[in-house]
Design a protein around this motif. Sequence first.
Motif, PDB file in Angstrom:
ATOM      1  N   LEU A  22       0.824  -1.211   0.000  1.00 19.55           N
ATOM      2  CA  LEU A  22       0.000   0.000   0.000  1.00 19.55           C
ATOM      3  C   LEU A  22       0.858   1.259   0.000  1.00 19.55           C
ATOM      4  O   LEU A  22       0.522   2.250  -0.636  1.00 19.55           O
ATOM      5  CB  LEU A  22      -0.953  -0.017   1.191  1.00 19.55           C
ATOM      6  CG  LEU A  22      -2.032  -1.102   1.129  1.00 19.55           C
ATOM      7  CD1 LEU A  22      -2.772  -1.178   2.450  1.00 19.55           C
ATOM      8  CD2 LEU A  22      -2.984  -0.863  -0.017  1.00 19.55           C
TER       9      LEU A  22
ATOM     10  N   ILE B 119      -1.058   3.960  -2.651  1.00 17.73           N
ATOM     11  CA  ILE B 119      -2.489   3.963  -2.365  1.00 17.73           C
ATOM     12  C   ILE B 119      -2.697   4.635  -1.016  1.00 17.73           C
ATOM     13  O   ILE B 119      -3.621   5.417  -0.828  1.00 17.73           O
ATOM     14  CB  ILE B 119      -3.049   2.527  -2.376  1.00 17.73           C
ATOM     15  CG1 ILE B 119      -2.973   1.950  -3.786  1.00 17.73           C
ATOM     16  CG2 ILE B 119      -4.486   2.504  -1.853  1.00 17.73           C
ATOM     17  CD1 ILE B 119      -3.350   0.483  -3.879  1.00 17.73           C
TER      18      ILE B 119
ATOM     19  N   GLU C 182     -12.723   1.415  -2.027  1.00 15.48           N
ATOM     20  CA  GLU C 182     -12.015   1.254  -3.290  1.00 15.48           C
ATOM     21  C   GLU C 182     -11.622  -0.202  -3.466  1.00 15.48           C
ATOM     22  O   GLU C 182     -11.125  -0.832  -2.538  1.00 15.48           O
ATOM     23  CB  GLU C 182     -10.773   2.149  -3.273  1.00 15.48           C
ATOM     24  CG  GLU C 182     -10.104   2.336  -4.594  1.00 15.48           C
ATOM     25  CD  GLU C 182      -9.075   3.448  -4.536  1.00 15.48           C
ATOM     26  OE1 GLU C 182      -9.418   4.586  -4.884  1.00 15.48           O
ATOM     27  OE2 GLU C 182      -7.938   3.166  -4.122  1.00 15.48           O
TER      28      GLU C 182
ATOM     29  N   VAL D 294      -9.223  -2.609  -5.774  1.00 18.97           N
ATOM     30  CA  VAL D 294      -8.116  -2.559  -6.724  1.00 18.97           C
ATOM     31  C   VAL D 294      -7.560  -3.965  -6.947  1.00 18.97           C
ATOM     32  O   VAL D 294      -7.627  -4.817  -6.063  1.00 18.97           O
ATOM     33  CB  VAL D 294      -6.977  -1.623  -6.248  1.00 18.97           C
ATOM     34  CG1 VAL D 294      -7.452  -0.202  -6.103  1.00 18.97           C
ATOM     35  CG2 VAL D 294      -6.351  -2.095  -4.962  1.00 18.97           C
TER      36      VAL D 294
END
Length: 90
Positions: free
Chosen positions: A7, A12, A56, A58
């Motif tokens: 991350l 992100i 979100e 992903v």
Amino acid sequence: MRLDKFLKVSRIIKRRAIAKKIADQGRIMINDKVAKSSSDVRVGDVLTIEFGNKTEKVQVNQLVETTKKDEAAGMYEILEESYAEDFGKE
């Protein structure tokens, strides 16, 4: 690669400590299973991340130990973004 490191490297989430905190609160899932910050992330995994009122989803495209800012977006693909409804609005 550890979830918190992915991350941070993918940008992100900007700080690894924040990524660890969010994961340990149960707000991140890998392939529809609750993940901890130490969970392994592999290419093809789908991450679901809950940020406040935004969720979100992903997909992991590649794993690299370090990356430059303009290359970080290639590490993942956004599949879905959704926002919580404002219940207080009339």
